[in-house]
Write a protein that holds these residues in place. Structure first.
Motif, mmCIF file in Angstrom:
data_model
loop_
_atom_site.group_PDB
_atom_site.id
_atom_site.type_symbol
_atom_site.label_atom_id
_atom_site.label_comp_id
_atom_site.label_asym_id
_atom_site.label_seq_id
_atom_site.Cartn_x
_atom_site.Cartn_y
_atom_site.Cartn_z
ATOM 1 N N GLN A 177 -3.035 -7.720 -2.565
ATOM 2 C CA GLN A 177 -2.023 -7.474 -3.520
ATOM 3 C C GLN A 177 -2.250 -7.026 -4.957
ATOM 4 O O GLN A 177 -3.670 -7.075 -5.135
ATOM 5 C CB GLN A 177 -1.063 -8.871 -3.730
ATOM 6 C CG GLN A 177 -1.932 -9.855 -4.702
ATOM 7 C CD GLN A 177 -0.866 -10.995 -5.179
ATOM 8 O OE1 GLN A 177 -0.734 -11.922 -4.313
ATOM 9 N NE2 GLN A 177 -0.302 -11.038 -6.399
ATOM 10 N N PRO A 178 -1.547 -6.437 -5.701
ATOM 11 C CA PRO A 178 -1.968 -5.758 -6.942
ATOM 12 C C PRO A 178 -2.575 -6.736 -8.147
ATOM 13 O O PRO A 178 -1.953 -7.751 -7.818
ATOM 14 C CB PRO A 178 -0.908 -4.957 -7.342
ATOM 15 C CG PRO A 178 0.063 -4.657 -6.145
ATOM 16 C CD PRO A 178 -0.080 -5.686 -5.271
ATOM 17 N N LEU A 179 -3.537 -6.521 -8.725
ATOM 18 C CA LEU A 179 -4.136 -7.616 -9.638
ATOM 19 C C LEU A 179 -4.062 -7.183 -11.077
ATOM 20 O O LEU A 179 -4.492 -7.955 -12.020
ATOM 21 C CB LEU A 179 -5.457 -7.961 -9.056
ATOM 22 C CG LEU A 179 -5.621 -8.585 -7.686
ATOM 23 C CD1 LEU A 179 -7.010 -8.792 -7.299
ATOM 24 C CD2 LEU A 179 -4.873 -10.073 -7.746
ATOM 25 N N ASP A 180 -3.815 -5.760 -11.314
ATOM 26 C CA ASP A 180 -3.608 -5.131 -12.636
ATOM 27 C C ASP A 180 -3.045 -4.173 -12.682
ATOM 28 O O ASP A 180 -2.434 -3.642 -11.628
ATOM 29 C CB ASP A 180 -5.167 -4.834 -12.972
ATOM 30 C CG ASP A 180 -5.516 -4.623 -14.360
ATOM 31 O OD1 ASP A 180 -4.426 -4.968 -15.219
ATOM 32 O OD2 ASP A 180 -6.640 -4.332 -14.834
ATOM 33 N N TYR A 181 -2.497 -3.684 -13.884
ATOM 34 C CA TYR A 181 -1.806 -2.642 -14.398
ATOM 35 C C TYR A 181 -0.305 -2.765 -13.610
ATOM 36 O O TYR A 181 0.395 -1.985 -13.439
ATOM 37 C CB TYR A 181 -2.344 -1.049 -13.652
ATOM 38 C CG TYR A 181 -3.963 -0.945 -14.027
ATOM 39 C CD1 TYR A 181 -4.256 -0.788 -15.215
ATOM 40 C CD2 TYR A 181 -4.725 -0.901 -13.127
ATOM 41 C CE1 TYR A 181 -5.530 -0.756 -15.580
ATOM 42 C CE2 TYR A 181 -6.233 -0.972 -13.534
ATOM 43 C CZ TYR A 181 -6.418 -0.754 -14.739
ATOM 44 O OH TYR A 181 -7.829 -0.747 -14.938
ATOM 45 N N LEU A 182 0.184 -3.970 -13.852
ATOM 46 C CA LEU A 182 1.287 -4.399 -13.328
ATOM 47 C C LEU A 182 2.575 -4.094 -14.287
ATOM 48 O O LEU A 182 3.668 -4.019 -14.187
ATOM 49 C CB LEU A 182 1.579 -5.651 -13.180
ATOM 50 C CG LEU A 182 0.601 -6.425 -12.069
ATOM 51 C CD1 LEU A 182 0.688 -7.925 -11.766
ATOM 52 C CD2 LEU A 182 0.931 -5.572 -10.654
#
Length: 248
Positions: A177-182
């Motif tokens: 899953q995405p962990l940054d730049y959300l």
């Protein structure tokens, strides 16, 4: 072959064992395989629809990534990465990336700096957009790191960074899953930091370039730690969180 295992555009340049290793790594990080669980070649070969040869190669790849321990005459056993381990990996990555930026500020060619400027421009354009998928934004971020590594002028450091990026736990975690730049704020900050890095490198400010790229990696680490803490209910040892003072 299990069709979940070998999909994705980024997989087109990877061998079958590397793709399988990526998938098993994600299953370890996601908790499907627990710390100390054995990985049996025949079971994995049946699951992925391949012979035992690619599975054996994938297991060796996972050992290099620090996710398995291979014991003579006993087999391969899972080493589940802790949140402290993940922080350690990215402290090393930050140190190496910062050193590469310092080298590039001293000996980067106009052509390499031009390539870096193109990536920074792409990040700035993406940061201005209201809704950007994190995976779309992270792609030029990784390209920025790759350009600095490839053009640092230190062949030993370049190879070490290549191997670290290739086997980084960050990539495995991002596969889940995405962990940054959300948020738009995080993307905007990355664009600002990247522009400052470009200016430091292009004007030969080697100490500032080193600090800026280290802080870029540290910021991404910290954002990832925040999300991982929520997912796992674990907290990172504060002694693992490294930062540098601003050289000015």
């Amino acid at each position: 072959m299990n069709d979940v295992a070998l999909e994705g555009r980024s997989n087109l340049t990877k061998t079958v064992p590397q793709q399988i290793a990526d998938q098993i790594a994600r299953r370890i990080v996601d908790g499907e395989f627990k710390d100390g669980d054995p990985l049996r070649e025949q079971e994995l070969a049946s699951y992925y629809g391949v012979s035992r040869g690619p599975i054996r190669d994938a297991i060796q790849e996972l050992e290099r990534r620090g996710l398995l321990e291979i014991l003579p005459r006993r087999g391969a056993y899972v080493i589940e990465p802790t949140i402290d381990t993940i922080a350690d990996v990215f402290n090393v990555q930050a140190a190496m990336a910062g050193l590469a930026a310092r080298y590039m500020a001293r000996c980067g060619t106009p052509e390499a700096i031009g390539h870096l400027a193109e990536v920074v421009g792409e990040l700035e354009t993406l940061a201005e957009q209201q809704d950007v998928e994190p995976i779309v934004f992270v792609t030029p971020c990784w390209r920025l790191l790759s350009i600095v590594a490839a053009n640092c002028g230190n062949e030993h450091l370049r190879r070490m960074m290549r191997d670290l990026f290739k086997h980084s736990l960050w990539g495995v975690l991002w596969g889940s899953q995405p962990l940054d730049y959300l948020t738009r704020e995080r993307r905007h900050q990355m664009a600002l930091n990247s522009r400052a890095l470009l200016e430091a490198i292009s004007t030969g400010q080697d100490e500032r370039a080193e600090w800026l790229l280290r802080e870029i990696v540290f910021a991404s680490r910290d954002e990832g730690m925040r999300i991982i803490r929520k997912l796992r209910g674990q907290d990172v040892d504060p002694s693992r969180i490294m930062h540098d003072s601003n050289p000015g």
